[in-house]
Design an enzyme around this catalytic site. Structure first.
Site, short mmCIF file in Angstrom:
data_model
loop_
_atom_site.label_atom_id
_atom_site.label_comp_id
_atom_site.label_asym_id
_atom_site.label_seq_id
_atom_site.Cartn_x
_atom_site.Cartn_y
_atom_site.Cartn_z
N ARG A 1 22.89 -17.45 31.21
CA ARG A 1 22.85 -16.85 32.54
C ARG A 1 23.73 -15.61 32.61
O ARG A 1 24.34 -15.31 33.64
CB ARG A 1 23.26 -17.85 33.62
CG ARG A 1 22.55 -19.18 33.57
CD ARG A 1 21.04 -19.05 33.52
NE ARG A 1 20.37 -20.35 33.59
CZ ARG A 1 19.08 -20.54 33.34
NH1 ARG A 1 18.32 -19.53 32.97
NH2 ARG A 1 18.55 -21.74 33.45
N ASN B 1 27.94 -25.93 28.63
CA ASN B 1 27.05 -26.62 27.69
C ASN B 1 27.67 -26.43 26.31
O ASN B 1 27.33 -25.53 25.56
CB ASN B 1 25.64 -26.03 27.75
CG ASN B 1 24.96 -26.35 29.08
OD1 ASN B 1 25.17 -27.40 29.66
ND2 ASN B 1 24.14 -25.43 29.56
N GLU C 1 22.14 -32.43 32.87
CA GLU C 1 21.23 -31.54 32.16
C GLU C 1 21.28 -31.74 30.64
O GLU C 1 21.29 -30.79 29.86
CB GLU C 1 21.51 -30.09 32.52
CG GLU C 1 21.34 -29.79 33.99
CD GLU C 1 21.56 -28.33 34.34
OE1 GLU C 1 20.85 -27.83 35.24
OE2 GLU C 1 22.43 -27.70 33.72
N ASP D 1 22.44 -25.59 43.52
CA ASP D 1 22.80 -24.84 42.31
C ASP D 1 22.87 -23.34 42.58
O ASP D 1 21.97 -22.60 42.19
CB ASP D 1 21.77 -25.11 41.19
CG ASP D 1 22.18 -24.50 39.86
OD1 ASP D 1 23.34 -24.12 39.72
OD2 ASP D 1 21.33 -24.44 38.94
N GLU E 1 22.66 -15.36 38.89
CA GLU E 1 21.54 -16.09 38.30
C GLU E 1 20.36 -16.18 39.26
O GLU E 1 19.21 -16.02 38.85
CB GLU E 1 22.01 -17.49 37.90
CG GLU E 1 20.92 -18.35 37.31
CD GLU E 1 21.41 -19.74 36.95
OE1 GLU E 1 20.57 -20.57 36.57
OE2 GLU E 1 22.64 -20.00 37.04
N HIS F 1 15.56 -22.82 45.97
CA HIS F 1 15.02 -23.24 44.67
C HIS F 1 13.53 -22.92 44.54
O HIS F 1 12.74 -23.73 44.05
CB HIS F 1 15.27 -24.73 44.45
CG HIS F 1 15.43 -25.10 43.00
ND1 HIS F 1 14.36 -25.19 42.13
CD2 HIS F 1 16.52 -25.39 42.27
CE1 HIS F 1 14.79 -25.54 40.93
NE2 HIS F 1 16.10 -25.65 40.98
N TRP G 1 13.09 -29.95 39.29
CA TRP G 1 13.12 -28.62 38.68
C TRP G 1 11.94 -27.77 39.19
O TRP G 1 11.70 -26.69 38.68
CB TRP G 1 13.07 -28.71 37.16
CG TRP G 1 14.37 -29.13 36.54
CD1 TRP G 1 15.53 -29.45 37.17
CD2 TRP G 1 14.63 -29.28 35.14
NE1 TRP G 1 16.50 -29.79 36.27
CE2 TRP G 1 15.98 -29.70 35.00
CE3 TRP G 1 13.87 -29.11 33.98
CZ2 TRP G 1 16.58 -29.94 33.76
CZ3 TRP G 1 14.47 -29.34 32.75
CH2 TRP G 1 15.80 -29.75 32.64
#
Length: 719
Positions: free
Chosen positions: A184, A226, A307, A381, A409, A537, A558
């Site tokens: 991102r 991550n 995730e 998010d 993002e 979203h 998602w």
């Protein structure tokens, strides 16, 4: 031909002194034009005296050399004798105890370890200007604030000023991978060159530290949440040590992301169970080793059971047991464990909005004292606009920190000007009603309402290898705004914008007024042409670039349809008691007000309500018409920003002007893309004509749906 090359080369050299490419950020230190200010600065820069020695004082000396050359065209004077030709005294209140009165010492001591005082001091018949802290880093912050007052032409040598941060940890979270890709990220590659470290030190690392210190940012997590377990190997500890050594004089502590499965991946254990004695021993030894390289190592940042990231749930343990494992390893060294609350599971058949509270609220009071739960500003998010996360106020016995996203993002990435301070201000000033009726999100995270001593504001970095650091030249304002709001969550967007514009573009009031107007209107414009009235979203799949309200397939949460739930009857996500009851996670006062679609702030309307297309809003218009008007208003606002910038062509340096001009043209095109595709799509459900007041959407819906962007920046790497 040879002469031509010489001429071209000479031109480039001469032009480089005037071109503004954005590298200097807000530390431009352009020459002082105000005659009286220049005279006063010239006097003060003639003699600095430090009451002690430290690496931080050396960093201050370097900053004074840079600023002196740029402000005045000369090197500053440094004296080795306190009472000779000195004009400015610098040191800690302890170092200056012989020249300070007891009351003044106590006043400065009350400012805390990062606070500073600056102003005139009378001693033996002469007046000196002094910049004093309780630690050298406090002096550093005071010096940067003094330099800012010169840049903004607000310096008055007769006035005293004292300041201290309201938040203890003011942290940048880099989502940088070890291969230098940035998840991102929209400003190039990671500035951390792990391959060349520890042998090669890029001068950019020092400029990065200078920029952060000028804002009071005092912590940085170098690596992606991550996480890659290799960052915890001895080889990478040696590399991280170099960065920690560079940052230390600037008051910045290094944190690293810890992969929960590291005991298996680099420790060769068969389990990562947080209650397993071998795992406990692994983390103790690994942490001890880290502190042998970096004595002031800040601690670990962890994303777990979210995730696809490993975590304690694989071993039927909870988040508190997982966090406490690492917290116990850090505690003997004074380290901090930051555990992210961004968790949601496809196995939990609940509104994703509710997942974090369902997992963390029952664990309140079970985390160690050196654990901070890092909570995103909203429950989904980093959407263009979100109501504040219900965890704020819901956990009374746990340290909570807030996580904002500086990189855009979901807000146009690096092609769009969106000043984020108004969004963050909206969240920080939101009333939580818990633990008391006047509590705000800011009061929770700075401890004034929550009572917590360990406080945190974190921002996901927008920094990369692009020459201007942030991709879009105007996105530098968001790095700046984050630092200022982390220092003081009560600052207004207007105050922050005015500072940044003056420091970046100079002192022309007409120019500054127009740029301020662009900045302060940009967030609402983006919300309007992307996701108005609480829609959320509905962006493109995976890369999150552009609109995608039609996205389906894979995990329901998602997809766009999961959130907007448009059908022939209406649109929006019912989170009242008749729906998912996510509103039940907020204080009763909020739940009662927001459950009524006539009382809820309309900016959150479709976040919490599924309403008929003909529902009447406060304007007297139907919901369908109001959606159309918001989308259209966003486009018109983007065009107005473009027009405003065009009017500044003769006032802005050519390089930056043209860069922003081109990006604003892209932004207008993308705003139209958002409006046209979303309204054409939602019309397939509403079956109503577009409002007559708006510019009618153009294009073919199937064409918009067919667009793909395989090279969009910031796509999440697949392992």
């Amino acid at each position: 031909m040879k002469n031509l090359l010489i001429i071209v080369f000479s031109f480039c050299l001469s032009f480089s002194g005037f071109a503004k490419d954005g590298y200097e950020l807000w530390l431009d230190y352009r020459p002082i034009e105000n005659a009286s200010l220049k005279s006063e600065a010239d006097r003060l820069f003639s003699g600095f005296y430090f009451f002690g020695e430290s690496p931080t004082y050396e960093a201050i000396r370097k900053e004074l050399e840079i600023s002196g050359q740029k402000f005045l065209g000369k090197d500053p004077g440094f004296s080795s004798e306190r009472l000779s030709q000195t004009q400015v005294w610098m040191g800690t209140q302890e170092e200056l105890s012989q020249v300070l009165g007891l009351d003044q010492q106590m006043q400065i001591r009350a400012l805390g370890e990062d606070g500073y005082w600056r102003g005139p001091i009378d001693f033996q018949g002469k007046t000196y200007y002094a910049i004093i802290g309780n630690r050298p880093v406090g002096v550093l912050y005071g010096v940067f604030d003094w330099l800012k007052s010169i840049q903004t032409e607000t310096f008055d040598p007769k006035l005293e000023k004292s300041d201290s941060p309201k938040v203890k940890l003011r942290m940048l979270n880099h989502w940088d991978n070890l291969d230098r890709t940035v998840e991102r990220g929209y400003a190039g590659f990671s500035i951390w060159d792990w391959h060349k470290l520890p042998g090669y030190i890029d001068p950019r690392y020092i400029d990065y530290a200078r920029a952060n210190a000028s804002l009071g940012i005092n912590a940085v997590s170098l690596t992606n949440v991550n996480a890659n377990a290799r960052i915890l190997t001895t080889d990478f500890m040696k590399k991280a040590k170099v960065l920690a050594d560079i940052f230390r004089p600037y008051g910045i502590r290094v944190f690293l992301t810890a992969r929960f499965s590291a005991p298996i991946e680099i420790g060769k254990l068969k389990t990562a169970d947080p209650l397993d004695p071998g795992v406990i021993d692994f983390w103790k030894k690994k942490t001890d080793e880290m502190y042998s390289f970096i004595p002031d190592f800040g601690g670990f940042l962890v994303k777990a059971n979210s995730e696809g990231q490993p975590g304690p749930h694989e071993y039927q343990r909870n988040h508190a047991e997982g966090a406490n494992l690492l917290a116990d390893a850090l505690a003997p060294h004074g380290g901090i464990l930051i555990w992210r609350a961004f968790v949601y599971s496809h196995e939990l058949d609940e509104d994703r909005h509710k997942h974090a509270n369902l997992e963390f609220e029952p664990l309140d009071g079970k985390f160690r004292d050196n654990v901070i739960i890092q909570v995103k500003n909203g429950a989904i998010d980093f959407m263009p606009r979100e109501p504040f996360h219900p965890l704020f106020g819901a956990m009374k016995n746990t340290n909570l920190g807030i996580e904002f996203q500086i990189t855009q993002e979901y807000l146009g990435q690096a092609t769009q000007l969106v000043f984020l301070a108004p969004m963050w201000e909206e969240v920080l000033r939101s009333k939580t009603y818990r633990p008391n009726p006047s509590s705000t999100v800011a009061g929770i995270i700075d401890g004034s309402d929550s009572g917590q001593k360990l406080t945190l504001m974190a921002g996901v970095s927008n920094i990369g290898t692009d020459r201007n650091w942030t991709g879009h030249p105007m996105a530098q304002s968001n790095w700046y705004a984050f630092g200022r709001q982390a220092w003081n969550p009560d600052l207004t967007s207007e105050e922050i914008a005015a500072e940044w514009v003056k420091m970046t573009f100079g002192q022309n009031p007409g120019v500054n007024s127009k740029i301020n107007e662009m900045l302060l209107s940009s967030h609402e414009a983006a919300v309007n042409y992307m996701m108005p009235l609480g829609l959320h979203h509905i962006m493109g799949w995976d890369h999150h670039y552009g609109p995608g309200p039609w996205v389906t397939g894979g995990r329901p949460d998602w997809t766009a349809l999961y959130y907007h739930q448009a059908d022939s009857l209406g649109i929006g996500f019912d989170r009242t008691a008749s729906g998912s009851n996510a509103l039940g996670q907020y204080a009763p006062e909020l739940a009662k007000e927001w459950s009524d679609p006539k009382l809820i702030p309309e900016q959150y309307l479709l976040w919490f309500h599924h309403l008929p297309w003909d529902f009447e809003l406060k304007s007297g218009r139907t919901l369908w018409d109001e959606i159309g008007l918001h989308y259209d208003a966003g486009v018109k606002s983007a065009r107005k920003m473009q027009e405003t910038w065009s009017s500044l062509e003769s006032e802005i340096d050519p390089q930056r002007f043209d860069h922003v001009r081109q990006l604003l043209a892209i932004q207008v095109s993308e705003a139209e893309w958002w409006r046209n595709s979303c309204l054409l799509y939602f019309q397939t459900f509403a079956k109503r004509p577009f409002p007559k007041e708006i510019e009618k959407p153009e294009g073919d819906l199937e064409y918009f749906k067919s667009l793909s962007f395989p090279t969009a920046p910031g796509i999440r790497p697949r392992w």
